[in-house]
Scaffold this active site. Structure first.
Site, PDB file in Angstrom:
ATOM      1  N   GLN A  11      13.319 -18.926-110.200  1.00 35.94           N
ATOM      2  CA  GLN A  11      13.545 -18.329-111.309  1.00 35.94           C
ATOM      3  C   GLN A  11      13.487 -16.963-111.575  1.00 35.94           C
ATOM      4  O   GLN A  11      12.881 -16.083-110.822  1.00 35.94           O
ATOM      5  CB  GLN A  11      12.229 -18.699-112.331  1.00 35.94           C
ATOM      6  CG  GLN A  11      12.481 -18.757-113.860  1.00 35.94           C
ATOM      7  CD  GLN A  11      11.494 -19.513-114.888  1.00 35.94           C
ATOM      8  OE1 GLN A  11      11.520 -20.691-114.631  1.00 35.94           O
ATOM      9  NE2 GLN A  11      11.016 -18.873-115.534  1.00 35.94           N
ATOM     10  N   SER A  92       9.204 -20.378-104.731  1.00 33.10           N
ATOM     11  CA  SER A  92       8.541 -20.882-105.890  1.00 33.10           C
ATOM     12  C   SER A  92       9.483 -22.083-106.274  1.00 33.10           C
ATOM     13  O   SER A  92       9.599 -23.116-105.518  1.00 33.10           O
ATOM     14  CB  SER A  92       8.441 -19.792-106.946  1.00 33.10           C
ATOM     15  OG  SER A  92       7.964 -20.322-108.091  1.00 33.10           O
ATOM     16  N   LEU A  93      10.174 -21.990-107.560  1.00 34.78           N
ATOM     17  CA  LEU A  93      11.033 -23.036-108.000  1.00 34.78           C
ATOM     18  C   LEU A  93      11.953 -23.417-106.802  1.00 34.78           C
ATOM     19  O   LEU A  93      12.565 -24.487-106.884  1.00 34.78           O
ATOM     20  CB  LEU A  93      11.711 -22.566-109.158  1.00 34.78           C
ATOM     21  CG  LEU A  93      13.164 -23.453-109.639  1.00 34.78           C
ATOM     22  CD1 LEU A  93      12.537 -24.588-110.343  1.00 34.78           C
ATOM     23  CD2 LEU A  93      13.598 -22.454-110.678  1.00 34.78           C
ATOM     24  N   ARG A 117       8.872 -29.372-115.462  1.00 32.51           N
ATOM     25  CA  ARG A 117       7.981 -28.277-115.215  1.00 32.51           C
ATOM     26  C   ARG A 117       8.212 -26.938-115.907  1.00 32.51           C
ATOM     27  O   ARG A 117       7.387 -26.108-116.380  1.00 32.51           O
ATOM     28  CB  ARG A 117       8.570 -27.603-113.472  1.00 32.51           C
ATOM     29  CG  ARG A 117       7.648 -26.588-113.184  1.00 32.51           C
ATOM     30  CD  ARG A 117       8.111 -26.385-111.645  1.00 32.51           C
ATOM     31  NE  ARG A 117       7.474 -25.576-110.758  1.00 32.51           N
ATOM     32  CZ  ARG A 117       7.780 -24.060-110.642  1.00 32.51           C
ATOM     33  NH1 ARG A 117       8.820 -23.661-111.344  1.00 32.51           N
ATOM     34  NH2 ARG A 117       7.098 -23.360-109.814  1.00 32.51           N
ATOM     35  N   HIS A 203       2.335 -19.030-111.730  1.00 27.71           N
ATOM     36  CA  HIS A 203       1.615 -18.856-110.323  1.00 27.71           C
ATOM     37  C   HIS A 203       0.258 -18.259-110.629  1.00 27.71           C
ATOM     38  O   HIS A 203      -0.196 -17.204-110.003  1.00 27.71           O
ATOM     39  CB  HIS A 203       2.455 -18.180-109.377  1.00 27.71           C
ATOM     40  CG  HIS A 203       3.569 -18.915-108.975  1.00 27.71           C
ATOM     41  ND1 HIS A 203       3.584 -20.153-108.385  1.00 27.71           N
ATOM     42  CD2 HIS A 203       4.866 -18.609-109.169  1.00 27.71           C
ATOM     43  CE1 HIS A 203       4.719 -20.610-108.144  1.00 27.71           C
ATOM     44  NE2 HIS A 203       5.426 -19.343-108.742  1.00 27.71           N
ATOM     45  N   GLN A 252       1.337 -25.166-106.262  1.00 29.74           N
ATOM     46  CA  GLN A 252       2.231 -23.810-106.373  1.00 29.74           C
ATOM     47  C   GLN A 252       2.062 -23.641-107.680  1.00 29.74           C
ATOM     48  O   GLN A 252       2.371 -22.155-108.326  1.00 29.74           O
ATOM     49  CB  GLN A 252       3.450 -23.694-105.753  1.00 29.74           C
ATOM     50  CG  GLN A 252       4.517 -24.673-106.538  1.00 29.74           C
ATOM     51  CD  GLN A 252       6.003 -24.436-106.448  1.00 29.74           C
ATOM     52  OE1 GLN A 252       6.607 -24.153-107.347  1.00 29.74           O
ATOM     53  NE2 GLN A 252       6.199 -24.428-105.350  1.00 29.74           N
TER      54      GLN A 252
END
Length: 317
Positions: A11, A92-93, A117, A203, A252
């Site tokens: 993101q 991440s994503l 999500r 996070h 995560q």
């Protein structure tokens, strides 16, 4: 260092117009991916990717599937030209895209999961507003110390979210806590503090309330064992099987992204060529600072894609 790793952005890499270069040159991708994604999700994700508006594209439930979809389409183009990786990793994503690359997840399942999500993360932010900021010029230990001081002074959550390289640390938490942290790191000698256009906190422990619901959705999806190693940006270690991949995606949400450790592990695994697959252009630069000497390539626009294809098309795996 003769192995190739595909890196998938997260993101923040979204932009209006992403993917247009790809579908103009390979129009069959429109129906195979973009129109199918519109049908799966029940809204015109394709239009938002190509035309915006930017404000709507920045909404987490839109941003997350948009970035994953564009990454998956870029992956398909690379594969069609014989460019396949030895390893994969996602920030991440981007870990969802990396797991698609390694055949752990079907891309359609990944799209549905990241849509949920994004919805859950947005709802958490509506309940407790938060934000994220990148601190440049200080090491991890210093920022961790400042987070503890800011949390104590403000009475709010403020935590390290991403360790992006040796002197770039992203913090996340409640608004006043992040503001307090920003003041402290300026005093500690930070070069820059940049508020990220993420739309909320990620996070950090503020997302603990959505973890169980997302975990339940993960359990409903098939996770296969990876066909190539995927280095998790949560654990900075290769994912060994589908169950571990599922667990990393759950953890995560509230856990720290260890991109510094991920880049070091990729280098230890022999990855000397790194290809950022999708709309982003940041991960390669981070990796060059962490592991100098690696060769980096991009696919975020037509010019960069052509350079990547010309450089790597004859290599295969």
């Amino acid at each position: 260092m003769d192995r190739t790793a595909f890196l998938f952005p997260g993101q923040g890499s979204q932009r209006v117009g992403m993917g247009l270069d790809l579908i103009r040159r390979w129009p069959k991708l429109t129906q195979a991916y973009y129109h199918r994604a519109d049908e799966l999700l029940g809204f015109e994700l394709s239009r938002l990717c190509w035309q915006g508006p930017a404000q709507e594209l920045r909404q987490m439930p839109v941003t997350q599937p948009a970035v994953v979809l564009t990454s998956v389409v870029a992956l398909e183009v690379l594969r069609a030209h014989g460019i396949v990786p030895d390893l994969a990793a996602g920030h991440s994503l981007g870990e969802f895209s990396a797991l698609v690359c390694a055949d752990v997840l079907d891309w359609t399942d990944a799209l549905r999961l990241v849509r949920l999500r994004g919805e859950l993360m947005m709802s958490a932010n509506e309940r407790v507003p938060g934000k994220m900021a990148a601190v440049v010029g200080l090491d991890l230990a210093t920022v961790e110390e400042m987070c503890a001081k800011a949390a104590a002074a403000s009475g709010e959550v403020v935590e390290v979210a991403n360790h992006n390289d040796f002197t770039q640390v992203v913090i996340s938490g409640q608004t006043a806590g992040v503001d307090a942290l920003a003041e402290l790191v300026w005093q500690a000698g930070a070069d820059r503090v940049v508020v990220l256009e993420i739309g909320g906190a990620a996070h950090c422990t503020l997302l603990g309330g959505i973890e169980d619901e997302f975990a339940a959705a993960l359990e409903e999806v098939e996770f296969r064992d990876p066909v190539i190693p995927v280095v998790s940006s949560f654990s900075a270690a290769p994912v060994t099987d589908g169950a571990e991949a599922r667990a990393c995606l759950r953890r995560q949400l509230t856990g720290r992204v260890n991109w510094t450790g991920t880049a070091l592990r990729l280098a230890a695994e022999g990855a000397g060529r790194l290809v950022e697959v999708g709309p982003g252009k940041v991960l390669g630069g981070l990796c060059r600072r962490i592991t100098p000497g690696v060769a980096t390539h991009r696919t975020d626009n037509e010019e960069q894609l052509d350079l990547t294809l010309a450089s790597l098309a004859d290599r295969g795996r």
